[in-house]
Design an enzyme around this catalytic site. Structure first.
Site, PDB file in Angstrom:
ATOM      1  N   ASP A   8      -2.456   8.914  -7.603  1.00 44.62           N
ATOM      2  CA  ASP A   8      -3.849   9.295  -7.843  1.00 44.62           C
ATOM      3  C   ASP A   8      -4.791   8.149  -7.454  1.00 44.62           C
ATOM      4  OD1 ASP A   8      -5.922  10.918  -8.602  1.00 44.62           O
ATOM      5  OD2 ASP A   8      -5.732  10.493 -10.750  1.00 44.62           O
ATOM      6  N   ARG A  21     -13.223  10.858   1.984  1.00 38.84           N
ATOM      7  CA  ARG A  21     -12.021  10.918   1.134  1.00 38.84           C
ATOM      8  C   ARG A  21     -10.723  10.875   1.943  1.00 38.84           C
ATOM      9  NH1 ARG A  21     -12.314  12.573  -4.027  1.00 38.84           N
ATOM     10  NH2 ARG A  21     -10.353  13.685  -3.790  1.00 38.84           N
ATOM     11  N   HIS A  25      -6.721   9.173   1.663  1.00 39.96           N
ATOM     12  CA  HIS A  25      -5.403   9.806   1.807  1.00 39.96           C
ATOM     13  C   HIS A  25      -4.602   9.111   2.916  1.00 39.96           C
ATOM     14  CE1 HIS A  25      -6.630  12.707  -1.071  1.00 39.96           C
ATOM     15  NE2 HIS A  25      -7.466  13.362  -0.279  1.00 39.96           N
ATOM     16  N   ASP A  55      -2.716  23.303  -7.889  1.00 40.70           N
ATOM     17  CA  ASP A  55      -4.154  23.341  -8.203  1.00 40.70           C
ATOM     18  C   ASP A  55      -5.007  22.650  -7.137  1.00 40.70           C
ATOM     19  OD1 ASP A  55      -3.955  24.814 -10.556  1.00 40.70           O
ATOM     20  OD2 ASP A  55      -3.421  23.022 -11.719  1.00 40.70           O
ATOM     21  N   LEU A 119      18.935   6.870  -1.165  1.00 38.92           N
ATOM     22  CA  LEU A 119      17.779   7.286  -1.969  1.00 38.92           C
ATOM     23  C   LEU A 119      17.496   8.757  -1.721  1.00 38.92           C
ATOM     24  CD1 LEU A 119      15.144   6.699  -3.663  1.00 38.92           C
ATOM     25  CD2 LEU A 119      14.038   6.122  -1.491  1.00 38.92           C
TER      26      LEU A 119
HETATM   27  C1  FPP Z   1      -4.655  12.154  -5.327  1.00 37.10           C
HETATM   28  O1  FPP Z   1      -5.814  11.399  -5.140  1.00 37.10           O
HETATM   29  C2  FPP Z   1      -3.968  12.328  -4.046  1.00 37.10           C
HETATM   30  C3  FPP Z   1      -3.701  13.530  -3.468  1.00 37.10           C
HETATM   31  C4  FPP Z   1      -4.037  14.826  -4.069  1.00 37.10           C
HETATM   32  C5  FPP Z   1      -3.066  13.615  -2.140  1.00 37.10           C
HETATM   33  C6  FPP Z   1      -1.968  12.645  -1.895  1.00 37.10           C
HETATM   34  C7  FPP Z   1      -1.637  12.674  -0.487  1.00 37.10           C
HETATM   35  C8  FPP Z   1      -1.216  11.634   0.248  1.00 37.10           C
HETATM   36  C9  FPP Z   1      -0.954  10.278  -0.278  1.00 37.10           C
HETATM   37  C10 FPP Z   1      -1.036  11.804   1.710  1.00 37.10           C
HETATM   38  C11 FPP Z   1       0.180  12.534   2.176  1.00 37.10           C
HETATM   39  C12 FPP Z   1       1.429  12.309   1.414  1.00 37.10           C
HETATM   40  C13 FPP Z   1       2.642  12.002   1.903  1.00 37.10           C
HETATM   41  C14 FPP Z   1       3.795  12.057   0.989  1.00 37.10           C
HETATM   42  C15 FPP Z   1       2.909  11.586   3.278  1.00 37.10           C
HETATM   43  P1  FPP Z   1      -7.224  12.078  -5.368  1.00 37.10           P
HETATM   44  O2  FPP Z   1      -7.705  12.608  -4.051  1.00 37.10           O
HETATM   45  O3  FPP Z   1      -7.159  13.085  -6.458  1.00 37.10           O
HETATM   46  O4  FPP Z   1      -8.069  10.838  -5.794  1.00 37.10           O
HETATM   47  P2  FPP Z   1      -9.320  10.809  -6.796  1.00 37.10           P
HETATM   48  O5  FPP Z   1      -8.799  11.168  -8.166  1.00 37.10           O
HETATM   49  O6  FPP Z   1      -9.778   9.393  -6.705  1.00 37.10           O
HETATM   50  O7  FPP Z   1     -10.320  11.793  -6.262  1.00 37.10           O
END
Ligand code: FPP
Length: 243
Positions: A8, A21, A25, A55, A119
């Site tokens: 997160d 944003r 990612h 969600d 792993l």
């Molecule tokens: C949460 O941060 C993150 C996500 C919902 C997406 C996670 C995706 C990746 C790390 C990229 C792809 C993954 C892999 C495994 C290659 P948020 O966007 O909710 O952050 P915030 O709470 O600060 O808004």
């Protein structure tokens, strides 16, 4: 050891830097690479990363598409390296709503890494723990119809083994980004997980942070409902539902 991570903080990491944003990612994918590498060095047997919850479909379509595009690129670029490191990659969650191109990349990566023994890396995509539990209960109710005399104990054992076949119990659950909640992630499997919350945003989380979380875990005393004294005199019933 099974380590599960709720990744997160990508969005906030980017926003604080005046970036879109998706930049968070993208930086988050870099962290995935570093953490997976460190996990195999630390001898972690299973790691489950929460990449996209069911969600998360409620986010703007453009953000969802960007996340899927990043996942595809990760799988395309990393599969060979994962295979060489003995990583078995598996995606958990619903597959029927994923874009075809991503699905193809997932199937290819799973096939090519199927023999990995160092792993077991699981990435949760379109995942909801409640949905997984509900689906399993529906299988259990089919069994109940076939065997109406089944006891509560045997049904619980069946439910447990049906869910465990998808996922081992979680030993350590880490959540980055400062929030302290489980967000529908591995609820059944985390019954006795040790929880580790950190304010670090996911893109900033690094190998040393994983080391620190694992070191903290190793200092904890896990009693699984027992006490610190020897369980030799326990009068616990052999099986059944207990608080
Ligand atoms: C949460 O941060 C993150 C996500 C919902 C997406 C996670 C995706 C990746 C790390 C990229 C792809 C993954 C892999 C495994 C290659 P948020 O966007 O909710 O952050 P915030 O709470 O600060 O808004």
């Amino acid at each position: 050891m099974h380590v599960a991570i709720i990744m997160d903080g990508n969005g906030r990491w980017a926003t604080r830097r005046g970036l879109p944003r998706v930049a968070g990612h993208r930086a988050g994918v870099g962290t995935v690479r570093r953490v997976v590498e460190r996990a195999s060095d630390l001898g972690i047997g299973q790691m489950t990363l929460y990449a996209f919850s069911s969600d998360n479909w409620n986010r703007p379509a453009q953000e969802v598409e960007s996340i899927f595009r990043l996942m595809r690129a990760y799988l395309r670029l990393e599969t060979e390296r994962l295979r060489q490191r003995g990583v078995r990659l598996q995606i958990i969650g619903r597959r029927d709503r994923l874009p075809k191109l991503l699905l193809r990349e997932i199937e290819r990566a799973e096939f090519l890494t199927a023999d990995g023994e160092c792993l077991h890396l699981r990435i949760a995509v379109d995942y909801s723990s409640r949905e997984a539990i509900t689906r399993t209960i529906s299988t259990v109710s089919q069994r109940l119809l076939q065997e109406p005399q089944s006891s509560v104990d045997s049904l619980q054992n069946f439910l447990n083994s049906a869910l465990s076949s998808e996922s081992e119990d979680v030993d350590l659950l880490i959540r980055t980004g400062g929030e302290k909640r489980l967000s529908d992630f591995l609820l059944w499997e985390s019954a006795y997980a040790e929880l580790f919350f950190t304010d670090r945003m996911w893109p900033d989380f690094d190998a040393a942070d994983l080391d620190a979380a694992v070191a903290d875990f190793k200092r904890r005393e896990r009693r699984f409902g027992g006490s610190t004294t020897n369980a030799a005199h326990s009068i616990a019933p052999s099986a059944g539902l207990s608080p």
